[in-house]
Design a protein around this motif. Sequence first.
Motif, PDB file in Angstrom:
ATOM      1  N   SER A   7      -0.153  -8.022  18.945  1.00 15.07           N
ATOM      2  CA  SER A   7       0.296  -8.359  17.642  1.00 15.07           C
ATOM      3  C   SER A   7       0.731  -9.761  17.611  1.00 15.07           C
ATOM      4  N   LYS A  67      -0.340 -12.140   5.055  1.00 13.47           N
ATOM      5  CA  LYS A  67      -0.491 -12.246   3.580  1.00 13.47           C
ATOM      6  C   LYS A  67       0.677 -12.796   3.026  1.00 13.47           C
ATOM      7  N   VAL A  96      -4.085   1.093  14.341  1.00 10.96           N
ATOM      8  CA  VAL A  96      -4.418   0.962  12.795  1.00 10.96           C
ATOM      9  C   VAL A  96      -3.348   0.646  12.177  1.00 10.96           C
ATOM     10  N   ASN A  97      -2.174   1.375  12.159  1.00 10.01           N
ATOM     11  CA  ASN A  97      -0.986   1.060  11.336  1.00 10.01           C
ATOM     12  C   ASN A  97      -0.629  -0.411  11.516  1.00 10.01           C
ATOM     13  N   SER A  98      -0.430  -0.822  12.917  1.00  5.23           N
ATOM     14  CA  SER A  98       0.005  -1.806  13.488  1.00  5.23           C
ATOM     15  C   SER A  98      -0.647  -3.090  13.041  1.00  5.23           C
ATOM     16  N   GLU A 127      -2.506  -3.166  10.044  1.00  2.00           N
ATOM     17  CA  GLU A 127      -2.166  -3.311   8.793  1.00  2.00           C
ATOM     18  C   GLU A 127      -0.935  -4.095   8.519  1.00  2.00           C
ATOM     19  N   LEU A 128       0.065  -3.947   9.253  1.00  2.00           N
ATOM     20  CA  LEU A 128       1.469  -4.782   9.226  1.00  2.00           C
ATOM     21  C   LEU A 128       1.157  -6.054   9.512  1.00  2.00           C
ATOM     22  N   SER A 139       5.258  -3.529  15.186  1.00  2.00           N
ATOM     23  CA  SER A 139       4.241  -3.010  15.690  1.00  2.00           C
ATOM     24  C   SER A 139       4.893  -1.762  16.544  1.00  2.00           C
ATOM     25  N   GLU A 167      -1.549  -7.810   9.114  1.00  2.00           N
ATOM     26  CA  GLU A 167      -2.318  -8.380   7.986  1.00  2.00           C
ATOM     27  C   GLU A 167      -1.279  -8.897   6.827  1.00  2.00           C
ATOM     28  N   LEU A 168      -0.391  -7.785   6.454  1.00  2.00           N
ATOM     29  CA  LEU A 168       0.688  -7.919   5.548  1.00  2.00           C
ATOM     30  C   LEU A 168       1.526  -9.147   5.683  1.00  2.00           C
ATOM     31  N   ARG A 192       6.886  -0.414   6.267  1.00  2.00           N
ATOM     32  CA  ARG A 192       6.277  -1.045   5.170  1.00  2.00           C
ATOM     33  C   ARG A 192       7.153  -1.136   3.906  1.00  2.00           C
ATOM     34  N   ASN A 201       0.861  -1.299   0.127  1.00  2.00           N
ATOM     35  CA  ASN A 201      -0.087   0.022   0.116  1.00  2.00           C
ATOM     36  C   ASN A 201       0.927   1.276   0.045  1.00  2.00           C
TER      37      ASN A 201
END
Lengths: 265, 259, 149
Positions: free
Chosen positions: B201, B183, B172-174, B176-177, B166, B179-180, B146, B127
């Motif tokens: 986390s 993934k 929110v940012n944490s 997102e990471l 994290s 999830e990455l 990221r 992203n």
Amino acid sequence: MSRLLSSISRLGRSVQHFTEDLGILGVFLFNAIRHGLNPPYTLKPVIRQIYFIGARSGLMITVAGLFVGMVVALQFYDTLVRFGSVSMLGSAVGLSLIRELGPVLTALLVTGRAGSAICAELGIMRTDHQIDALDCMAIDPYRYLIIPRLLAGVISVPLLTAIFVLMGIAGGYFIGVLLFGVSHGAYMQGMADTVLPRDMLMCLVKAVVFGLLIVWISAARGFLLHRDRKGAFGPEGVSRVTTEAVVLTSVSVLFADYLISALLL
Amino acid sequence: MVIRVEQLDAHYGDRQILNDINLHVSRGEIHVIMGSSGSGKSTLLRHILGLQIPSSGSIHLLDQAIHQIDRKQLYSLRKKIGVAFQGGALLGSLTVEENIELPLREHTKLDANTIRIMARMKLEMMNLAGTEHMMPAELSGGMLKRAGLARAVVMDPQILLFDEPSAGLDPVNSAELDELIIKLRDAMNMTILVITHELQSAFAIADRITIIDEGKLLITGSKEEIHRSQDEDVLNLLQRRVGRDDLESQSYLDRLTHT
Amino acid sequence: MKHQNIELTVGIFFLAGLLSLTWIAMRMGNMGGISQPEYELQARFVSVSGLKEGAFVEAAGVRVGHVADISFDSETYEALITLSIAESVQVQEDSTASIRTSGIIGDKFVKLTPGGAEELLSAGMEITETESSISIEELISKYIFESKD
């Protein structure tokens, strides 16, 4: 008695530290050269560093050279006029610029401008783990970071010195010939007659050695920030090590200047 | 086993930082090493990266003993390992895109266009589209992490090591990471080792968790095993992390374990 | 765009540095360009005190060459110097080579005074007529001793 002992042990410790530092510097250069000989060889990083170390110092060196030449001519003129030998002005300005002032002042100015920047940049890269990151990406930090800077130093400082000397001669010409009316021929020919190829060789040797010294010491101090004895990391560490690097580099330049002069005169 | 740490001891001067650490990570696993600051988890990571030499013990990555092979072998091993550092550790003199491209440029003979496309793909995945020509100093903390992650995986490594994903990030940012990271494992079948001090986390991403305290390994196991543990030290550590009341009600850990 | 800028600046820097270097080398070191063919002559002196290698050779106040070598002849106890002289300058057989000082405290140089002979010296030959350095100290002491009498 105990005070005597403690000061002796302090002296011993600083001698030990000094020797260690020399060793660290030596190993650093050895590593840089050993790892730097591995391919790939690329020109681009070297050009980039010549830009930072050399080209960006050009204006500073031009202005400094001009003023140094002017003040040297002023001082020599004032002295020589008492002996009625103003015709030697060109020789005096030329010799002092080429043998000493050109290489030494250029080196000190480059130390202040580029040496400190190299040290601080590498120090920040160390604290920010950028150097570890390079190592972990299997990119040799010595080859990637140090070699281009060393090459750029060795190439840039002689060129800057030449510019400095030329501007100095021009500054001296301005004061001597245009202001005080020394004849053009006396200034230029006197200079050409006294400056020997040997003097120019000395100038060149000095400039190359200084270029190496500046980058070597500044880069080592920043690059090896984590090995620093006082153990400081982070911004304070970077700023302290940078100050130390500038002092150490300047002193080394002056020391090397004496050595080269003594050896080549 | 992709990562194998055996009987690792590490000293800093006279101080023992790591004491008899054993760690096994199998292929495709997300393994989280948890511990508070000063627990020695960062030192452990530096040893696994081969940046520090252990006092005793051994570390095998992809079945190679990293402290016994020479520099050339270590470097060819490292091309198969991606490392994301805490603050991204992007080179400050290069743009974001140049940073991501760097490993490809150094280690492959691909042409500039292909390299750019590959780098952009990774940026997209993280992203970070639109930041290509920015300098690292212009990015926020989360973006830096990221971008660092993008650079770490641009060579499609078999192992990914992530230091503190994290730390210093808002939830929110944490998330997102986190999830990455999942993934990456699912899409590229990477083996991932994450170092963190964040309980939330850790539970969100881990297949297995190892907890380290004061240089010693407290416990290693799946989320449920950690959750069920009645070990005094483990409970103490968890309490310090999330607060006594939360832990006693157990709802907090339940939530973490079963999401 | 950015890279082009860097390369252009570095190019300008290189050009400026190399031009300065060449100018200094040509102007100061008398290297390259102006060097013209020279030939060597020998000369013996009782004393060349103060003369250095590289000192000028002048004829009628014009530079025509330089001192290439200074050595000591242990048989005759004389100084043997080698002069390197521009090929376009012809030196007669009975020319005189004398060691002079520019000003009172200036550098020593070799002055060539032309003779009247028709024979010319060619490379490797010796100038036989020579005058040694005049030592200011000797002159002064002579003056003092003479005035004592």
